[in-house]
Design a protein around this motif. Structure first.
Motif, PDB file in Angstrom:
ATOM      1  N   ARG A 116     -11.331   2.057  13.423  1.00 28.52           N
ATOM      2  CA  ARG A 116     -10.251   1.096  13.647  1.00 28.52           C
ATOM      3  C   ARG A 116      -9.987   0.269  12.385  1.00 28.52           C
ATOM      4  NH1 ARG A 116      -9.667  -4.105  14.787  1.00 28.52           N
ATOM      5  NH2 ARG A 116     -11.927  -4.451  14.733  1.00 28.52           N
ATOM      6  N   LEU A 117     -11.066  -0.152  11.719  1.00 28.00           N
ATOM      7  CA  LEU A 117     -10.910  -0.950  10.502  1.00 28.00           C
ATOM      8  C   LEU A 117     -10.234  -0.137   9.393  1.00 28.00           C
ATOM      9  CD1 LEU A 117     -14.327  -2.833  10.419  1.00 28.00           C
ATOM     10  CD2 LEU A 117     -12.089  -3.787  10.978  1.00 28.00           C
ATOM     11  N   LYS A 118     -10.580   1.153   9.309  1.00 30.58           N
ATOM     12  CA  LYS A 118      -9.939   2.002   8.300  1.00 30.58           C
ATOM     13  C   LYS A 118      -8.448   2.121   8.568  1.00 30.58           C
ATOM     14  CE  LYS A 118     -13.801   4.899   6.791  1.00 30.58           C
ATOM     15  NZ  LYS A 118     -14.341   6.284   6.717  1.00 30.58           N
ATOM     16  N   GLU A 119      -8.075   2.283   9.838  1.00 30.31           N
ATOM     17  CA  GLU A 119      -6.664   2.385  10.181  1.00 30.31           C
ATOM     18  C   GLU A 119      -5.928   1.092   9.840  1.00 30.31           C
ATOM     19  OE1 GLU A 119      -7.145   5.498  13.960  1.00 30.31           O
ATOM     20  OE2 GLU A 119      -6.742   3.369  14.285  1.00 30.31           O
ATOM     21  N   GLU A 120      -6.552  -0.052  10.168  1.00 30.24           N
ATOM     22  CA  GLU A 120      -5.930  -1.336   9.832  1.00 30.24           C
ATOM     23  C   GLU A 120      -5.810  -1.505   8.321  1.00 30.24           C
ATOM     24  OE1 GLU A 120      -7.433  -3.938  13.717  1.00 30.24           O
ATOM     25  OE2 GLU A 120      -8.119  -4.436  11.712  1.00 30.24           O
ATOM     26  N   ASN A 121      -6.837  -1.063   7.590  1.00 29.64           N
ATOM     27  CA  ASN A 121      -6.802  -1.174   6.138  1.00 29.64           C
ATOM     28  C   ASN A 121      -5.682  -0.316   5.560  1.00 29.64           C
ATOM     29  OD1 ASN A 121      -7.945  -2.107   3.615  1.00 29.64           O
ATOM     30  ND2 ASN A 121      -8.717  -0.036   3.326  1.00 29.64           N
ATOM     31  N   GLY A 122      -5.484   0.889   6.151  1.00 30.75           N
ATOM     32  CA  GLY A 122      -4.400   1.748   5.700  1.00 30.75           C
ATOM     33  C   GLY A 122      -3.037   1.104   5.924  1.00 30.75           C
ATOM     34  N   VAL A 123      -2.863   0.451   7.078  1.00 35.32           N
ATOM     35  CA  VAL A 123      -1.600  -0.238   7.367  1.00 35.32           C
ATOM     36  C   VAL A 123      -1.362  -1.367   6.368  1.00 35.32           C
ATOM     37  CG1 VAL A 123      -0.370  -1.646   9.057  1.00 35.32           C
ATOM     38  CG2 VAL A 123      -1.633   0.365   9.811  1.00 35.32           C
ATOM     39  N   LEU A 124      -2.433  -2.145   6.086  1.00 29.58           N
ATOM     40  CA  LEU A 124      -2.305  -3.254   5.132  1.00 29.58           C
ATOM     41  C   LEU A 124      -1.974  -2.749   3.734  1.00 29.58           C
ATOM     42  CD1 LEU A 124      -5.287  -5.519   6.263  1.00 29.58           C
ATOM     43  CD2 LEU A 124      -2.859  -5.929   6.622  1.00 29.58           C
ATOM     44  N   ASN A 125      -2.618  -1.636   3.323  1.00 23.87           N
ATOM     45  CA  ASN A 125      -2.320  -1.072   1.998  1.00 23.87           C
ATOM     46  C   ASN A 125      -0.865  -0.609   1.915  1.00 23.87           C
ATOM     47  OD1 ASN A 125      -4.840  -1.459   0.830  1.00 23.87           O
ATOM     48  ND2 ASN A 125      -5.648   0.485   1.598  1.00 23.87           N
ATOM     49  N   SER A 126      -0.384  -0.019   3.012  1.00 19.07           N
ATOM     50  CA  SER A 126       1.011   0.429   3.033  1.00 19.07           C
ATOM     51  C   SER A 126       1.964  -0.758   2.916  1.00 19.07           C
ATOM     52  CB  SER A 126       1.272   1.202   4.331  1.00 19.07           C
ATOM     53  OG  SER A 126       2.622   1.592   4.415  1.00 19.07           O
ATOM     54  N   GLU A 127       1.671  -1.834   3.653  1.00 13.30           N
ATOM     55  CA  GLU A 127       2.512  -3.025   3.582  1.00 13.30           C
ATOM     56  C   GLU A 127       2.464  -3.653   2.187  1.00 13.30           C
ATOM     57  OE1 GLU A 127       2.068  -4.432   8.264  1.00 13.30           O
ATOM     58  OE2 GLU A 127       1.135  -5.577   6.657  1.00 13.30           O
ATOM     59  N   LEU A 128       1.258  -3.666   1.585  1.00 13.40           N
ATOM     60  CA  LEU A 128       1.124  -4.218   0.229  1.00 13.40           C
ATOM     61  C   LEU A 128       1.922  -3.401  -0.774  1.00 13.40           C
ATOM     62  CD1 LEU A 128      -0.188  -6.237  -1.694  1.00 13.40           C
ATOM     63  CD2 LEU A 128      -2.168  -4.711  -1.838  1.00 13.40           C
ATOM     64  N   SER A 129       1.888  -2.060  -0.625  1.00 15.46           N
ATOM     65  CA  SER A 129       2.649  -1.197  -1.532  1.00 15.46           C
ATOM     66  C   SER A 129       4.154  -1.455  -1.401  1.00 15.46           C
ATOM     67  CB  SER A 129       2.327   0.271  -1.214  1.00 15.46           C
ATOM     68  OG  SER A 129       3.075   1.136  -2.033  1.00 15.46           O
ATOM     69  N   ASN A 130       4.606  -1.628  -0.166  1.00  9.06           N
ATOM     70  CA  ASN A 130       6.026  -1.925   0.043  1.00  9.06           C
ATOM     71  C   ASN A 130       6.418  -3.261  -0.588  1.00  9.06           C
ATOM     72  OD1 ASN A 130       6.433   0.418   1.490  1.00  9.06           O
ATOM     73  ND2 ASN A 130       5.971  -0.521   3.470  1.00  9.06           N
ATOM     74  N   MET A 131       5.535  -4.260  -0.455  1.00 10.28           N
ATOM     75  CA  MET A 131       5.823  -5.565  -1.047  1.00 10.28           C
ATOM     76  C   MET A 131       5.889  -5.481  -2.569  1.00 10.28           C
ATOM     77  SD  MET A 131       6.341  -7.753   1.322  1.00 10.28           S
ATOM     78  CE  MET A 131       6.210  -9.260   0.372  1.00 10.28           C
ATOM     79  N   LYS A 132       4.987  -4.662  -3.162  1.00 11.89           N
ATOM     80  CA  LYS A 132       5.005  -4.512  -4.618  1.00 11.89           C
ATOM     81  C   LYS A 132       6.302  -3.847  -5.085  1.00 11.89           C
ATOM     82  CE  LYS A 132       0.037  -4.396  -5.585  1.00 11.89           C
ATOM     83  NZ  LYS A 132      -1.097  -3.579  -6.109  1.00 11.89           N
ATOM     84  N   ASN A 133       6.734  -2.829  -4.321  1.00 16.83           N
ATOM     85  CA  ASN A 133       7.988  -2.147  -4.680  1.00 16.83           C
ATOM     86  C   ASN A 133       9.176  -3.103  -4.603  1.00 16.83           C
ATOM     87  OD1 ASN A 133       6.692   0.295  -5.109  1.00 16.83           O
ATOM     88  ND2 ASN A 133       6.978   0.987  -2.993  1.00 16.83           N
ATOM     89  N   LYS A 134       9.202  -3.923  -3.553  1.00 18.50           N
ATOM     90  CA  LYS A 134      10.294  -4.891  -3.412  1.00 18.50           C
ATOM     91  C   LYS A 134      10.242  -5.928  -4.524  1.00 18.50           C
ATOM     92  CE  LYS A 134      10.782  -4.413   1.606  1.00 18.50           C
ATOM     93  NZ  LYS A 134      10.695  -5.091   2.929  1.00 18.50           N
ATOM     94  N   CYS A 135       9.018  -6.329  -4.887  1.00 19.56           N
ATOM     95  CA  CYS A 135       8.870  -7.310  -5.970  1.00 19.56           C
ATOM     96  C   CYS A 135       9.359  -6.720  -7.296  1.00 19.56           C
ATOM     97  CB  CYS A 135       7.397  -7.726  -6.076  1.00 19.56           C
ATOM     98  SG  CYS A 135       7.103  -9.114  -7.181  1.00 19.56           S
ATOM     99  N   LYS A 136       9.048  -5.436  -7.527  1.00 18.11           N
ATOM    100  CA  LYS A 136       9.509  -4.775  -8.761  1.00 18.11           C
ATOM    101  C   LYS A 136      11.032  -4.709  -8.794  1.00 18.11           C
ATOM    102  CE  LYS A 136       8.866  -0.576 -11.477  1.00 18.11           C
ATOM    103  NZ  LYS A 136      10.286  -0.364 -11.690  1.00 18.11           N
ATOM    104  N   GLU A 137      11.627  -4.366  -7.638  1.00 19.08           N
ATOM    105  CA  GLU A 137      13.087  -4.321  -7.574  1.00 19.08           C
ATOM    106  C   GLU A 137      13.683  -5.697  -7.854  1.00 19.08           C
ATOM    107  OE1 GLU A 137      13.265  -0.828  -4.122  1.00 19.08           O
ATOM    108  OE2 GLU A 137      13.974  -2.849  -3.712  1.00 19.08           O
ATOM    109  N   LEU A 138      13.003  -6.736  -7.332  1.00 17.61           N
ATOM    110  CA  LEU A 138      13.480  -8.093  -7.576  1.00 17.61           C
ATOM    111  C   LEU A 138      13.387  -8.447  -9.058  1.00 17.61           C
ATOM    112  CD1 LEU A 138      14.471 -10.821  -6.502  1.00 17.61           C
ATOM    113  CD2 LEU A 138      12.093 -11.448  -6.063  1.00 17.61           C
ATOM    114  N   LEU A 139      12.283  -8.050  -9.692  1.00 10.73           N
ATOM    115  CA  LEU A 139      12.116  -8.315 -11.124  1.00 10.73           C
ATOM    116  C   LEU A 139      13.190  -7.611 -11.951  1.00 10.73           C
ATOM    117  CD1 LEU A 139       8.225  -8.043 -11.522  1.00 10.73           C
ATOM    118  CD2 LEU A 139       9.623 -10.093 -11.762  1.00 10.73           C
ATOM    119  N   ASP A 140      13.484  -6.361 -11.566  1.00 14.98           N
ATOM    120  CA  ASP A 140      14.527  -5.630 -12.297  1.00 14.98           C
ATOM    121  C   ASP A 140      15.880  -6.325 -12.170  1.00 14.98           C
ATOM    122  OD1 ASP A 140      13.143  -2.372 -11.374  1.00 14.98           O
ATOM    123  OD2 ASP A 140      12.664  -3.750 -13.027  1.00 14.98           O
ATOM    124  N   LEU A 141      16.170  -6.814 -10.946  1.00 17.26           N
ATOM    125  CA  LEU A 141      17.438  -7.526 -10.746  1.00 17.26           C
ATOM    126  C   LEU A 141      17.471  -8.810 -11.568  1.00 17.26           C
ATOM    127  CD1 LEU A 141      17.932  -7.098  -6.883  1.00 17.26           C
ATOM    128  CD2 LEU A 141      19.265  -6.022  -8.715  1.00 17.26           C
TER     129      LEU A 141
END
Length: 241
Positions: free
Chosen positions: A161-186
């Motif tokens: 269960r903890l591994k699954e939760e960790n995978g979800v958190l990593n996915s959310e963190l990756s999405n946030m980083k991508n959005k932050c990069k897009e914001l920086l480019d703008l």
């Protein structure tokens, strides 16, 4: 005088005998109380038709229940006591005991059960005694092994269960980083656009055929502005990590 004393003794003996026959043996009464208690049905309870009782968990029964009413926690001793009162072990697959006078709702019949004499058990070889467990520690070890196995299984499920939760958190963190990069480019594109516009509006350098002429010191100022812009972009990028 002597005859009166003997008569009084006979009367006391008869009274004691009456009390003994009209009161169930303490062992049977205590056993009935343990079986009758609905809060311990997972450990010991009546069988399906109420004609006997089953000790479902011998180790827990000996450890947790016997000491509450008896002065020991030995399951083998308890089984031997059952044998002396004529109980039979009716199946080999579990600890189920029966006695014709020991049944659900038949508490008043307990006084009919009498402790067997040693010679009586020898004279009735067909009435097979209840066999006590050879090694109670085996039951305890099996119970302990079962508990350990259950605990290990729970740990495996929790880890999954903890591994699954960790995978979800990593996915959310990756999405946030991508959005932050897009914001920086703008932000970078907007900054460059604004700087060019400001340069065009406030640039007082002379033009030659539509091209601005370089004036001493202007190139250095432009380089510093670019450095400041780059530093600001790096700091903003680090804050998003």
């Amino acid at each position: 005088m002597s005859s009166d004393h003997n008569h009084e003794c006979d009367q006391k003996g008869l009274l004691l005998e009456y009390v003994r026959k009209s009161s169930p043996p303490p062992f049977l009464l205590k056993t009935y109380m343990l079986v009758e208690d609905p809060t311990t049905d997972e450990v010991v309870s009546w069988n399906s038709d109420g004609t006997g009782f089953v000790v479902w968990q011998p180790a827990e029964f000996a450890r947790d229940l016997l000491p509450t009413l008896f002065k020991h926690s030995n399951f083998s001793s308890f089984v031997r006591q059952l044998n002396t009162y004529g109980f039979r072990k009716v199946t080999t697959s579990r600890w189920e005991f029966c006695n014709d006078m020991f049944c659900k709702g038949g508490k008043d019949q307990l006084c009919e059960i009498r402790r067997r004499k040693t010679w009586a058990s020898k004279a009735n070889p067909n009435n097979a005694p209840v066999q006590a467990p050879r090694d109670q520690s085996d039951d305890e070890q099996r119970s302990s092994s079962t508990s350990s196995s259950s605990g290990f299984t729970n740990l495996i499920h929790e880890n999954k269960r903890l591994k699954e939760e960790n995978g979800v958190l990593n996915s959310e963190l990756s999405n946030m980083k991508n959005k932050c990069k897009e914001l920086l480019d703008l932000v970078a594109m907007y900054t460059i656009s604004v700087e060019k516009k400001e340069e065009e509006e406030f640039d007082e350098r002379p033009k030659l055929f539509g091209v601005r002429l370089e004036v001493e010191g202007e190139r250095e100022k432009k380089r510093k502005r670019e450095e400041i812009s780059q530093v600001a972009t790096v700091l903003l990028s680090q804050s998003c990590k």
